[in-house]
Design a protein around this motif. Structure first.
Motif, mmCIF file in Angstrom:
data_model
loop_
_atom_site.group_PDB
_atom_site.id
_atom_site.type_symbol
_atom_site.label_atom_id
_atom_site.label_comp_id
_atom_site.label_asym_id
_atom_site.label_seq_id
_atom_site.Cartn_x
_atom_site.Cartn_y
_atom_site.Cartn_z
ATOM 1 N N MET A 1 70.695 -54.063 3.384
ATOM 2 C CA MET A 1 70.549 -53.885 1.886
ATOM 3 C C MET A 1 69.382 -55.140 1.592
ATOM 4 S SD MET A 1 71.538 -52.265 -0.920
ATOM 5 C CE MET A 1 72.001 -52.193 -2.571
ATOM 6 N N CYS B 1 65.880 -53.853 2.875
ATOM 7 C CA CYS B 1 65.364 -52.652 2.103
ATOM 8 C C CYS B 1 65.013 -53.179 0.944
ATOM 9 C CB CYS B 1 66.533 -51.605 1.909
ATOM 10 S SG CYS B 1 66.248 -50.068 0.870
ATOM 11 N N VAL C 1 70.638 -49.744 -6.682
ATOM 12 C CA VAL C 1 71.075 -49.138 -5.259
ATOM 13 C C VAL C 1 72.420 -49.500 -5.179
ATOM 14 C CG1 VAL C 1 70.695 -49.002 -2.824
ATOM 15 C CG2 VAL C 1 68.786 -49.383 -4.548
ATOM 16 N N SER D 1 75.199 -49.169 -1.862
ATOM 17 C CA SER D 1 75.393 -48.765 -0.577
ATOM 18 C C SER D 1 76.568 -48.973 0.063
ATOM 19 C CB SER D 1 74.159 -49.153 0.098
ATOM 20 O OG SER D 1 74.208 -48.832 1.473
ATOM 21 N N SER E 1 78.989 -49.406 3.652
ATOM 22 C CA SER E 1 78.978 -49.416 5.223
ATOM 23 C C SER E 1 80.389 -49.459 5.626
ATOM 24 C CB SER E 1 78.082 -50.682 5.448
ATOM 25 O OG SER E 1 78.200 -50.596 6.962
ATOM 26 N N ARG F 1 80.442 -53.254 0.678
ATOM 27 C CA ARG F 1 79.786 -52.335 -0.551
ATOM 28 C C ARG F 1 78.562 -53.597 -1.060
ATOM 29 N NH1 ARG F 1 84.669 -49.477 -4.142
ATOM 30 N NH2 ARG F 1 85.041 -47.993 -2.824
ATOM 31 N N HIS G 1 80.839 -43.811 3.765
ATOM 32 C CA HIS G 1 79.676 -44.661 3.722
ATOM 33 C C HIS G 1 78.513 -43.696 3.307
ATOM 34 C CE1 HIS G 1 79.423 -42.089 7.624
ATOM 35 N NE2 HIS G 1 78.267 -42.177 7.495
ATOM 36 N N THR H 1 74.582 -43.870 0.697
ATOM 37 C CA THR H 1 73.673 -45.064 -0.316
ATOM 38 C C THR H 1 73.325 -44.104 -1.484
ATOM 39 O OG1 THR H 1 72.779 -46.175 1.469
ATOM 40 C CG2 THR H 1 71.624 -46.013 -0.566
#
Length: 583
Positions: free
Chosen positions: A6, A9, A44, A46, A48, A58, A130, A132
């Motif tokens: 994250m 990104c 955002v 996301s 995982s 999270r 999972h 995004t």
């Protein structure tokens, strides 16, 4: 994405390029660039499964232009918070100090559309185990105060307003369905996304506003296709062996090419992703090249950083030159298949079109056979409709009289004149080969007692006059036929040139309008930038003055405190002395 992914990104300047084959997004999909182009702020979410698949996390991050400008941040600050699952509950996942985590949460709540931590966590309900979720808000507006993105025209699409939207192309797309992608990809996200990837991997779907995006292969819009393999010469003039260093070019006419609409270009993919859509490599004057489309995957050229083109290298220049040659060769060989006049004679066009008419100013390479030459009739008169004898030389060069209908012979003469390309020479040769006796017999001037081997002077004079008159008449007729045909061809080409000129004029007007709009927008941005710079300068000056005032106040306060401490010490000393005296 995991918490570390994250942060990678959301960080500016970071790019992770995978070298794995047959994967989507090997060069990134431009998250920071694209989101900041569409709107001022993005948040955002996301989730995982963790590295072992049993430790879900999270992450929530915000990249906000509004936050940075209104708080006067000189550095890019991206607040991110993480959660980890313990049992059934989601708890804070701190990386340094809990105060930093709480401060980031407050920043996210203040500068996002969500009002609480619970409201933020509710967004993960749109995800499964999972995934995004990206939300862009505070979308940019145009000079008229309208959103640059159009959400109303098509409920299942996102389109663009402004310079990239051509209303003429939109109307044409309703008529020419096989050319829809070419006419709409500049303003329609659904149209562009449908051709974004050359091949879609399994278990991959793009959904736009609740409706799946159907993958579209441009090859399905083409006809009369052919494939050409291109191997670039890169090192020491040797062609590379790797499969990535070979491009297979599929080229053909658009299925709507017979309508002569101005569509052409090559879709050039790199590692399965579209880099240059409908690349127009051949900018010919007039209608040459129209209707030709091509598709290829060129993995041997390097894409630019913004993925909207390729780096200008020698390899790209060679590829461009090769594509120009491929398009020209294909066009000249096949343009007559979609209704265009042949531009120049080629072996393929000769075999397919025996009645080829060379354009004005081009030298024909066609040569008539003896059979074709023999079909040229010498006794035809345009003003007469009666039958008369004509001379047709045979293969041996000798002539025999032939009776034909002049009105019906016109098409044959018309055809053969243009195939021959040198009709004067042919007629002269036939006149020389024509026996004098036959001409005298046709005119009735020979007598029974005259010998064919020894004609009289009177007969010779009559024959000479007939020969001269016949030759002049035939030449004038043939010249008139050719001039009429050339006139018709020139008229058609002039009409086509007028249409092309009108199209270019409209295109120039559109480009001029787009340039003016861009210029106005640029001026507006310059004014806005100047205003922001002035505001920043004023704000900095005000802050500097405020800082100096506070520093001065702090010094005064320090001086006052020191004076007070001295007085307190003096009072303490005086109090101790008084106590001693009383004792």
């Amino acid at each position: 994405m995991s918490p570390d992914k994250m942060r990678q990104c959301m960080s500016l300047g970071y790019s992770s390029k995978s070298k794995m084959a047959n994967t989507i997004g090997q060069y990134g999909n431009g998250f920071k660039t694209s989101t900041m182009r569409l709107g001022a702020d993005v948040i955002v979410f996301s989730q995982s499964l963790g590295t072992d698949g049993k430790s879900p996390t999270r992450s929530i991050g915000v990249l906000s232009y509004t936050f940075l400008t209104e708080t006067g941040k000189e550095d890019i600050v991206v607040p991110i918070i993480d959660f980890e699952q313990k049992g059934r509950d989601w708890t804070k996942m701190t990386r340094c100090f809990e105060d930093d985590w709480n401060r980031n949460l407050e920043t996210i709540i203040h500068w996002s559309p969500y009002t609480s931590e619970a409201h933020l966590l509710d967004q993960f309900n749109f995800l499964k185990d999972h995934g995004t979720r990206i939300i862009i808000y505070n979308l940019w507006e145009d000079d008229e105060g309208k959103l640059e993105l159009d959400f109303d025209t098509d409920l299942h699409d996102i389109q663009i307003r402004g310079v990239n939207r051509d209303e003429k192309n939109i109307e044409m797309a309703k008529t020419f369905h096989n050319s829809r992608q070419f006419l709409t990809y500049r303003h329609s996200l659904r149209s562009y996304a449908s051709i974004l990837y050359l091949r879609l991997p399994t278990n991959f779907t793009m959904i736009l506003r609740g409706k799946d995006i159907e993958h579209h292969n441009i090859v399905n819009d083409m006809m009369l296709t052919t494939k050409i393999t291109y191997r670039p010469q890169i090192v020491s003039g040797k062609a590379p062996i790797s499969s990535d260093m070979v491009a297979t070019v599929t080229i053909g006419f658009a299925k709507d090419a017979q309508h002569h609409i101005d569509i052409q270009g090559f879709n050039v993919y790199h590692k399965n992703r579209l880099i240059k859509p409908f690349w127009r490599v051949w900018n010919a004057a007039g209608s040459s090249g129209r209707g030709v489309l091509g598709v290829l995957e060129a993995n041997f050229v390097e894409p630019a950083h913004d993925k909207q083109g390729f780096e200008r290298t020698v390899v790209l220049s060679r590829l461009e030159a090769k594509l120009v040659g491929i398009q020209k060769d294909y066009w000249f060989k096949n343009c007559h298949e979609v209704g265009y006049a042949p531009r120049r004679p080629t072996k393929s066009s000769i075999s397919k079109a025996p009645n080829f008419v060379p354009c004005v100013g081009e030298k024909s390479s066609l040569h008539p056979t003896q059979k074709e030459q023999g079909s040229i009739s010498k006794g035809w008169n345009m003003k007469s409709g009666i039958k008369e004898k004509s001379w047709v030389p045979n293969q041996n060069g000798c002539g025999t009289p032939n009776t034909m209908d002049k009105s019906s012979s016109h098409p044959n003469i018309y055809e053969q004149v243009f195939i021959g390309g040198s009709f004067r020479t042919q007629v002269d040769k036939m006149l020389e080969q024509r026996p004098l006796v036959d001409e005298a017999n046709q005119d009735g001037s020979s007598t029974k007692g005259e010998s064919h081997q020894h004609p009289t002077s009177k007969t010779m004079s009559q024959i000479s006059h007939l020969k001269a008159a016949d030759s002049n008449c035939d030449l004038e007729n043939l010249i008139l036929i050719k001039l009429e045909a050339e006139n018709q061809d020139l008229r058609e080409r002039l009409n086509e040139a007028n249409r092309d000129l009108q199209s270019e004029k409209e295109r120039c007007e559109t480009l001029e309008l787009q340039f003016k709009q861009q210029q106005q927008r640029s001026e507006g941005l310059e004014k806005e930038q100047t205003a922001l710079i002035e505001n920043f300068a004023e704000e900095r000056s005000r802050l500097h003055k405020e800082e100096n005032r506070l520093r001065k106040s702090l010094r005064n306060a320090s001086t006052t405190i020191e004076d007070l401490l001295k007085k307190v010490k003096q009072l303490e000393k005086g109090g101790v002395a008084t106590i001693k005296k009383e004792d």
